[in-house]
Design a protein around this motif. Structure first.
Motif, PDB file in Angstrom:
ATOM      1  N   ALA A  23       0.815  -1.215   0.000  1.00  0.00           N
ATOM      2  CA  ALA A  23       0.000   0.000   0.000  1.00  0.00           C
ATOM      3  C   ALA A  23       0.845   1.260   0.000  1.00  0.00           C
ATOM      4  O   ALA A  23       0.294   2.364  -0.010  1.00  0.00           O
ATOM      5  CB  ALA A  23      -0.920   0.000   1.216  1.00  0.00           C
ATOM      6  N   PHE A  24       2.173   1.120   0.040  1.00  0.00           N
ATOM      7  CA  PHE A  24       3.087   2.271   0.090  1.00  0.00           C
ATOM      8  C   PHE A  24       2.711   3.232   1.225  1.00  0.00           C
ATOM      9  O   PHE A  24       2.645   4.448   1.036  1.00  0.00           O
ATOM     10  CB  PHE A  24       3.108   2.998  -1.262  1.00  0.00           C
ATOM     11  CG  PHE A  24       3.547   2.136  -2.402  1.00  0.00           C
ATOM     12  CD1 PHE A  24       4.842   1.640  -2.472  1.00  0.00           C
ATOM     13  CD2 PHE A  24       2.657   1.776  -3.404  1.00  0.00           C
ATOM     14  CE1 PHE A  24       5.255   0.811  -3.518  1.00  0.00           C
ATOM     15  CE2 PHE A  24       3.055   0.959  -4.456  1.00  0.00           C
ATOM     16  CZ  PHE A  24       4.361   0.466  -4.511  1.00  0.00           C
ATOM     17  N   ASP A  25       2.446   2.640   2.384  1.00  0.00           N
ATOM     18  CA  ASP A  25       2.019   3.430   3.528  1.00  0.00           C
ATOM     19  C   ASP A  25       3.148   3.706   4.512  1.00  0.00           C
ATOM     20  O   ASP A  25       2.920   4.135   5.630  1.00  0.00           O
ATOM     21  CB  ASP A  25       0.846   2.741   4.241  1.00  0.00           C
ATOM     22  CG  ASP A  25       1.158   1.290   4.584  1.00  0.00           C
ATOM     23  OD1 ASP A  25       2.295   0.824   4.298  1.00  0.00           O
ATOM     24  OD2 ASP A  25       0.257   0.614   5.114  1.00  0.00           O
ATOM     25  N   ARG A  26       4.412   3.381   4.091  1.00  0.00           N
ATOM     26  CA  ARG A  26       5.568   3.719   4.903  1.00  0.00           C
ATOM     27  C   ARG A  26       6.346   4.842   4.233  1.00  0.00           C
ATOM     28  O   ARG A  26       6.175   5.092   3.028  1.00  0.00           O
ATOM     29  CB  ARG A  26       6.451   2.484   5.078  1.00  0.00           C
ATOM     30  CG  ARG A  26       5.838   1.444   6.009  1.00  0.00           C
ATOM     31  CD  ARG A  26       6.658   0.186   6.007  1.00  0.00           C
ATOM     32  NE  ARG A  26       6.513  -0.511   4.714  1.00  0.00           N
ATOM     33  CZ  ARG A  26       6.292  -1.814   4.611  1.00  0.00           C
ATOM     34  NH1 ARG A  26       6.183  -2.552   5.693  1.00  0.00           N
ATOM     35  NH2 ARG A  26       6.181  -2.372   3.443  1.00  0.00           N
ATOM     36  N   PRO A  27       7.244   5.485   4.959  1.00  0.00           N
ATOM     37  CA  PRO A  27       7.963   6.624   4.367  1.00  0.00           C
ATOM     38  C   PRO A  27       8.838   6.256   3.180  1.00  0.00           C
ATOM     39  O   PRO A  27       9.112   7.094   2.333  1.00  0.00           O
ATOM     40  CB  PRO A  27       8.810   7.151   5.535  1.00  0.00           C
ATOM     41  CG  PRO A  27       8.134   6.657   6.757  1.00  0.00           C
ATOM     42  CD  PRO A  27       7.524   5.344   6.402  1.00  0.00           C
ATOM     43  N   ASP A  28       9.293   5.005   3.141  1.00  0.00           N
ATOM     44  CA  ASP A  28      10.154   4.599   2.037  1.00  0.00           C
ATOM     45  C   ASP A  28       9.776   3.190   1.610  1.00  0.00           C
ATOM     46  O   ASP A  28       8.971   2.511   2.256  1.00  0.00           O
ATOM     47  CB  ASP A  28      11.626   4.669   2.443  1.00  0.00           C
ATOM     48  CG  ASP A  28      12.548   4.770   1.231  1.00  0.00           C
ATOM     49  OD1 ASP A  28      12.046   4.720   0.093  1.00  0.00           O
ATOM     50  OD2 ASP A  28      13.765   4.909   1.431  1.00  0.00           O
ATOM     51  N   LEU A  29      10.397   2.716   0.535  1.00  0.00           N
ATOM     52  CA  LEU A  29      10.080   1.397   0.007  1.00  0.00           C
ATOM     53  C   LEU A  29      10.524   0.300   0.955  1.00  0.00           C
ATOM     54  O   LEU A  29      11.573   0.397   1.603  1.00  0.00           O
ATOM     55  CB  LEU A  29      10.779   1.196  -1.342  1.00  0.00           C
ATOM     56  CG  LEU A  29      10.176   1.868  -2.568  1.00  0.00           C
ATOM     57  CD1 LEU A  29      11.086   1.650  -3.773  1.00  0.00           C
ATOM     58  CD2 LEU A  29       8.787   1.318  -2.850  1.00  0.00           C
ATOM     59  N   ASP A  30       9.750  -0.759   0.994  1.00  0.00           N
ATOM     60  CA  ASP A  30      10.154  -1.984   1.663  1.00  0.00           C
ATOM     61  C   ASP A  30      11.436  -2.505   1.009  1.00  0.00           C
ATOM     62  O   ASP A  30      11.652  -2.351  -0.201  1.00  0.00           O
ATOM     63  CB  ASP A  30       9.024  -3.007   1.520  1.00  0.00           C
ATOM     64  CG  ASP A  30       9.316  -4.302   2.236  1.00  0.00           C
ATOM     65  OD1 ASP A  30      10.111  -5.097   1.696  1.00  0.00           O
ATOM     66  OD2 ASP A  30       8.746  -4.530   3.314  1.00  0.00           O
ATOM     67  N   GLY A  31      12.284  -3.145   1.789  1.00  0.00           N
ATOM     68  CA  GLY A  31      13.562  -3.618   1.286  1.00  0.00           C
ATOM     69  C   GLY A  31      13.465  -4.670   0.202  1.00  0.00           C
ATOM     70  O   GLY A  31      14.458  -4.944  -0.489  1.00  0.00           O
ATOM     71  N   ALA A  32      12.297  -5.284   0.048  1.00  0.00           N
ATOM     72  CA  ALA A  32      12.150  -6.291  -1.009  1.00  0.00           C
ATOM     73  C   ALA A  32      12.112  -5.680  -2.404  1.00  0.00           C
ATOM     74  O   ALA A  32      12.300  -6.386  -3.400  1.00  0.00           O
ATOM     75  CB  ALA A  32      10.878  -7.100  -0.768  1.00  0.00           C
ATOM     76  N   TRP A  33      11.838  -4.391  -2.489  1.00  0.00           N
ATOM     77  CA  TRP A  33      11.737  -3.719  -3.781  1.00  0.00           C
ATOM     78  C   TRP A  33      13.106  -3.217  -4.223  1.00  0.00           C
ATOM     79  O   TRP A  33      13.903  -2.749  -3.422  1.00  0.00           O
ATOM     80  CB  TRP A  33      10.780  -2.535  -3.713  1.00  0.00           C
ATOM     81  CG  TRP A  33       9.347  -2.903  -3.478  1.00  0.00           C
ATOM     82  CD1 TRP A  33       8.658  -2.819  -2.312  1.00  0.00           C
ATOM     83  CD2 TRP A  33       8.436  -3.392  -4.459  1.00  0.00           C
ATOM     84  NE1 TRP A  33       7.365  -3.234  -2.483  1.00  0.00           N
ATOM     85  CE2 TRP A  33       7.191  -3.588  -3.794  1.00  0.00           C
ATOM     86  CE3 TRP A  33       8.533  -3.691  -5.811  1.00  0.00           C
ATOM     87  CZ2 TRP A  33       6.067  -4.065  -4.448  1.00  0.00           C
ATOM     88  CZ3 TRP A  33       7.413  -4.166  -6.463  1.00  0.00           C
ATOM     89  CH2 TRP A  33       6.196  -4.350  -5.792  1.00  0.00           C
ATOM     90  N   HIS A  34      13.340  -3.254  -5.524  1.00  0.00           N
ATOM     91  CA  HIS A  34      14.578  -2.746  -6.111  1.00  0.00           C
ATOM     92  C   HIS A  34      14.235  -1.608  -7.069  1.00  0.00           C
ATOM     93  O   HIS A  34      13.416  -1.775  -7.975  1.00  0.00           O
ATOM     94  CB  HIS A  34      15.317  -3.840  -6.880  1.00  0.00           C
ATOM     95  CG  HIS A  34      16.472  -3.343  -7.689  1.00  0.00           C
ATOM     96  ND1 HIS A  34      17.649  -2.909  -7.113  1.00  0.00           N
ATOM     97  CD2 HIS A  34      16.622  -3.196  -9.040  1.00  0.00           C
ATOM     98  CE1 HIS A  34      18.477  -2.517  -8.056  1.00  0.00           C
ATOM     99  NE2 HIS A  34      17.880  -2.685  -9.237  1.00  0.00           N
ATOM    100  N   ARG A  35      14.855  -0.444  -6.849  1.00  0.00           N
ATOM    101  CA  ARG A  35      14.663   0.695  -7.754  1.00  0.00           C
ATOM    102  C   ARG A  35      15.553   0.546  -8.992  1.00  0.00           C
ATOM    103  O   ARG A  35      16.696   0.096  -8.896  1.00  0.00           O
ATOM    104  CB  ARG A  35      15.033   2.009  -7.058  1.00  0.00           C
ATOM    105  CG  ARG A  35      13.997   2.592  -6.134  1.00  0.00           C
ATOM    106  CD  ARG A  35      14.501   3.951  -5.646  1.00  0.00           C
ATOM    107  NE  ARG A  35      13.521   4.653  -4.842  1.00  0.00           N
ATOM    108  CZ  ARG A  35      13.415   4.552  -3.525  1.00  0.00           C
ATOM    109  NH1 ARG A  35      14.220   3.724  -2.862  1.00  0.00           N
ATOM    110  NH2 ARG A  35      12.516   5.249  -2.868  1.00  0.00           N
ATOM    111  N   SER A  36      15.027   0.989 -10.168  1.00  0.00           N
ATOM    112  CA  SER A  36      15.805   1.020 -11.412  1.00  0.00           C
ATOM    113  C   SER A  36      15.451   2.313 -12.137  1.00  0.00           C
ATOM    114  O   SER A  36      14.288   2.505 -12.533  1.00  0.00           O
ATOM    115  CB  SER A  36      15.476  -0.196 -12.289  1.00  0.00           C
ATOM    116  OG  SER A  36      16.211  -0.172 -13.491  1.00  0.00           O
ATOM    117  N   LEU A  37      16.441   3.195 -12.310  1.00  0.00           N
ATOM    118  CA  LEU A  37      16.153   4.553 -12.776  1.00  0.00           C
ATOM    119  C   LEU A  37      17.107   4.982 -13.880  1.00  0.00           C
ATOM    120  O   LEU A  37      18.321   4.766 -13.779  1.00  0.00           O
ATOM    121  CB  LEU A  37      16.282   5.561 -11.632  1.00  0.00           C
ATOM    122  CG  LEU A  37      15.284   5.497 -10.495  1.00  0.00           C
ATOM    123  CD1 LEU A  37      15.785   6.320  -9.326  1.00  0.00           C
ATOM    124  CD2 LEU A  37      13.950   6.021 -10.966  1.00  0.00           C
ATOM    125  N   SER A  38      16.580   5.624 -14.904  1.00  0.00           N
ATOM    126  CA  SER A  38      17.391   6.319 -15.880  1.00  0.00           C
ATOM    127  C   SER A  38      17.828   7.662 -15.295  1.00  0.00           C
ATOM    128  O   SER A  38      17.187   8.207 -14.388  1.00  0.00           O
ATOM    129  CB  SER A  38      16.604   6.543 -17.162  1.00  0.00           C
ATOM    130  OG  SER A  38      17.380   7.228 -18.119  1.00  0.00           O
TER     131      SER A  38
END
Length: 909
Positions: A23-38
């Protein structure tokens, strides 16, 4: 409904074991998620949602492992403008195997699905939806099926599309991906969708929340019987077969009952060849836009009542038609509070000149059937409104039998002005000039008078829309593929329109358009404009055909140096092509850009076939004006070129599932891979383009490698080329032509009526490039020049067709046109042998059909095959010609020889 298994499926979500719930109800992403950004993009969690700030055509996503197969993944998305890099939910296996469902900004909002399989992608624009809103999307993965859903509230879900689960989607997905990205073929090799387009585009912000992944319910794990039927339907074209099996053959009415037709048509009105045009949107919006995506240019729309209701909204729907004769005046009708409104939209310039300023006119008549006076209020609003514009408003009471009339005009100079009120007399006078000019333009050249008013109006409208898509810029006439979209020249399409103009007896227009296109030729002979190598062959073919239609030696002598230069460029490229090993599959083929959708150089038979045919035609015509040396040299080169292409085709043939298949790209099989080795998608567009060249004879085994494959492996929907969960009917032309050449005319009739019922607006006759026939939603590409051109060519070839030195007349007349008492007439019909008039009159009830041919040939055809298509399919029993028994007939055709004078032919059944 014609396809009950395609109806929107509404279902509730059963309780399921939860694999992922975010639900993205915490201030930052859960550690299970990986960001990928240009570079330059950002992803953050804000206000209970994932916030993606990214350039339009770049990647920015998060991913995590799922750890299970046969899952259902969903989320809620508020999108930012994008196309392939649309914000989406993805199931990801590897760099060449993944699927996505998101929302594109095209057409004001569309659900968008892509399936990448073995590195080859197929993309689909699905149902329309308001773009600037939250949307729920869901991918349901079963053991043999993939389903894609949308929802407004995550309670009731609409099935947008479904496909077979590809073998390469074996095992559990390696990741769930949320956000923007793209990968696979065409230069996007990096894994995890981490690829950018060369033009990054503008920055946008999209949001994602309510992520849920659960096991797919056991009841949904396998494809249903109806889904299997859809796949079988896609392979076998059951609807097309059904129409072909009907007594009397395919008809418009029969097909129209089974296909939904275009639900959101668009038209263009104005002055032929004028650089500016006026669009009329599906909802009655008057589009004063040079480019439909330009939000700074205005559109006008009507509102009725108080409080105001927008015309074209669900509260006040609008219907549209053209005035009789296919003249481009859009007549809009709508009703509100007991008042019936009819608005006519057209364009005008002084003298109907493309060099004079254009004006947009609207003329409204309002009536009531009420016995008592009925109040009304009508406004003409604009958005964005020109500076200082105040909506025009008309109000009062209407009495039965006394219509209220109001009219307005907007003028285009440097830009469009706001609408100003004009008198009904002015609007009527301008509309009279407009209709008279169009009638004069459309009533020249060949005239086709059939028993079917729809057909008579359609071919005029196709010609009119195409002329509106021509933009005169100084002395140059640019044939664009659209107005407000595709505002470019595509030389292949443009040259074919010139050919259609010659077919219909408009040689002056054909000449000036060809001359304009030739100004783009490069000094060494290459001419290609926004398309590819087929431009060269189509140029040579069209120029040669123009000379054959007109016999204008002076013109040909003037342009002959350009033809020779084009041939010399091809000959030089062939020198390079023949440096390959002689036993290679591509020996002798020219590697060049094949067409606009594939910008990289490739070997493809469509290009080479057109170039061979173009060179052969050029040699023949150059010889006719005394350029024997150049003609002989070019003919010799074309002969070896043809031999090399045929040998390459033989080496390239493959067999799959018991069928011989001719790949269109012999070394890569790219189009076959993209279609999953079916006869549709891009293969089903390009293969008919190869066939339309007539490079192959109709009985050639290589021809059958194409036609059999397309017919038996999903190439058609109701006789039209399958593409992107719908059809791209215009690209089917070469197949229909081949069916005529093979003696299968009913398939051409199916093509004509299938297109008119399923891919051309039924009341305004505008053709579209891609039509989603199951939903009734077209792409935003109408009216489309290539569509109009190919429909014009199809109709002409059905009625009048050259085959070598022979002339076929009436080969594919729809049988209903020969019912008792019906008549058909072709006046001033050009042929490659010279003009001819033809008329038919049926007295089928008495067992006779009569035809009269009045030739004015420059050279006699070797034979004329005059077809008598009895409404019940009966064969001819006896024939008289000018009152005398005539023995030369077979089946439904009378074979005439040495005809130079008018002849009356009566066939008895």
């Amino acid at each position: 409904m014609a396809f009950p298994f395609l109806a929107a499926a509404l279902l509730s979500v059963p309780a399921q074991r939860v694999l992922i719930n975010e639900a993205f109800d915490r201030p930052d992403l859960d550690g299970a998620w990986h960001r990928s950004l240009s570079s330059g993009n950002d992803i953050l969690v804000e206000n209970g949602a994932l916030k993606i700030v990214a350039f339009r055509n770049t990647y920015a996503n998060i991913s995590r492992k799922i750890g299970a197969d046969d899952v259902t993944a969903q989320c809620r998305i508020k999108p930012a403008p994008a196309e392939s890099w649309a914000t989406s939910i993805f199931l990801y296996w590897d760099a060449g195997d993944w699927c996505q469902l998101g929302i594109k900004s095209i057409d004001g909002g569309r659900y968008y699905m892509t399936q990448m399989t073995n590195g080859v992608y197929t993309e689909y624009n699905l149902g329309m939806t308001p773009f600037d809103a939250w949307h729920y999307v869901r991918i349901e993965l079963g053991r043999d099926v993939l389903r894609f859903y949308s929802s407004d509230n995550a309670s009731k879900w609409k099935l947008e599309s479904f496909t077979e689960r590809p073998p390469s989607f074996d095992g559990p997905p390696t990741a769930l991906v949320l956000g923007k990205g793209f990968g696979g073929e065409d230069g996007y090799p990096k894994p995890m969708l981490a690829n950018d387009y060369s033009d990054k585009g503008e920055m946008g912000t999209s949001l994602i929340d309510d992520v849920l992944v659960t096991p797919t319910p056991s009841a949904k794990l396998k494809a249903t019987a109806s889904e299997h039927a859809r796949w079988a339907y896609a392979l076998e074209d059951h609807l097309g077969k059904e129409m072909l099996a009907r007594p009397g053959g395919p008809t418009f009415a029969a097909i129209a009952k089974r296909l939904p037709g275009i639900e959101r048509p668009r038209e263009v009105v104005g002055v032929p060849e004028h650089p500016y045009d006026i669009g009329v949107g599906w909802d009655g919006t008057i589009q004063l836009k040079d480019w439909l995506g330009d939000e700074k240019m205005p559109a006008a729309f009507f509102e009725v009542g108080d409080p105001a209701v927008r015309v074209g909204s669900p509260e006040c729907p609008v219907t549209k038609r053209l005035v009789p004769g296919g003249i481009p005046v859009v007549v809009m009708s709508f009703d509100h509070a007991g008042v019936h409104f009819v608005a006519r939209v057209f364009g005008w310039s002084p003298g109907m000149s493309p060099d004079m300023p254009l004006s947009a006119y609207v003329a409204v008549a309002a009536t009531t059937q009420s016995a008592s006076p009925t109040p009304f209020k009508l406004r003409l609003n604009m958005s964005p409104a020109p500076d200082g514009y105040q909506p025009l408003e008309w109000s009062g009471e209407i009495e039965k039998g006394r219509p209220m009339r109001c009219s307005a005009r907007s003028d285009r100079s440097a830009k469009w002005s706001g609408f100003t009120e004009v008198t009904a007399d002015e609007a009527a006078a301008r509309m009279g000039e407009y209709e008279e000019a169009w009638e004069k333009r459309l009533d020249t050249g060949m005239q086709i008078e059939t028993p079917e008013t729809r057909v008579n109006d359609s071919y005029h409208a196709w010609m009119a829309y195409n002329l509106l898509n021509v933009d005169k810029k100084g002395p140059i006439y640019e044939i664009h593929d659209g107005s407000g979209f595709y505002e470019e020249i595509y030389a292949y399409s443009a040259f074919l329109f010139c050919n259609a103009l010659d077919m219909y007896g408009h040689p002056k227009e054909a000449e000036k358009y060809i001359d304009s296109l030739l100004t783009f030729q490069q000094p060494k002979g290459l001419l290609t404009i926004n398309y590819g190598l087929p431009d060269m062959g189509t140029m040579l073919f069209t120029m040669s055909q123009h000379h054959r239609f007109t016999g204008d030696d002076a013109w040909l002598k003037r342009v002959a140096p350009r033809m020779i230069k084009a041939c010399d460029w091809l000959i030089a490229e062939r020198r390079i092509a023949c440096k390959q090993p002689k036993n290679s599959v591509t020996y002798g083929l020219i590697k060049f850009k094949p067409y606009c959708d594939y910008p990289g150089a490739a070997f493809d038979y469509y290009s080479d076939a057109y170039c061979v045919v173009g060179m052969e035609a050029a040699a023949r015509e150059l010889r006719s004006i005394g350029l024997a040396k150049d003609a002989a040299r070019i003919a010799k080169e074309a002969e070896t070129y043809r031999r090399d292409v045929l040998a390459s085709m033989d080496r390239a043939k493959i067999e799959r599932d018991g069928l011989a298949i001719l790949p269109m790209e012999p070394d890569t099989h790219r189009l076959l891979k993209r279609s999953q080795y079916r006869g549709g998608e891009y293969y089903g567009l390009v293969a008919p383009c190869l066939l339309e060249t007539e490079f192959l004879t109709p009985e050639d085994r290589r021809t059958l490698w194409v036609t059999d494959f397309m017919e038996q492996r999903g190439g058609f929907v109701c006789g039209m080329s399958q593409f992107a969960d719908g059809v791209d009917h215009a690209y089917t032309y070469g197949y229909w032509l081949t069916c005529l050449r093979q003696g299968r005319p009913d398939r051409a009739v199916l093509g004509l009526y299938g297109s008119m019922a399923g891919a051309i607006s039924r009341d305004t006759f505008a053709g579209v490039e891609v039509m989603h026939v199951y939903s009734g939603i077209p792409e935003g590409t109408l009216p489309h020049t290539y569509s109009g051109t190919q429909q014009l060519r199809l109709l002409r070839m059905m009625l009048l067709r050259e085959e070598g030195n022979d002339l076929q007349i009436g080969q594919a007349i729809p049988r209903g046109w020969m019912a008792d008492g019906k008549a058909l007439r072709l006046r001033h019909a050009p042929t490659l042998f010279g003009p001819v008039d033809v008329s038919y009159r049926s007295n089928a009830r008495s067992g006779m059909i009569e035809a009269v041919i009045t030739p004015a040939f420059r050279e006699k055809p070797a034979t004329i095959h005059l077809w008598f298509r009895h409404p019940d399919g009966k064969p001819i029993k006896s024939v008289t010609v000018n009152g005398r028994l005539y023995p030369s007939f077979s089946g439904e055709a009378v074979i005439l020889r040495n005809l130079s004078r008018p002849a009356r032919i009566v066939a008895s059944f």
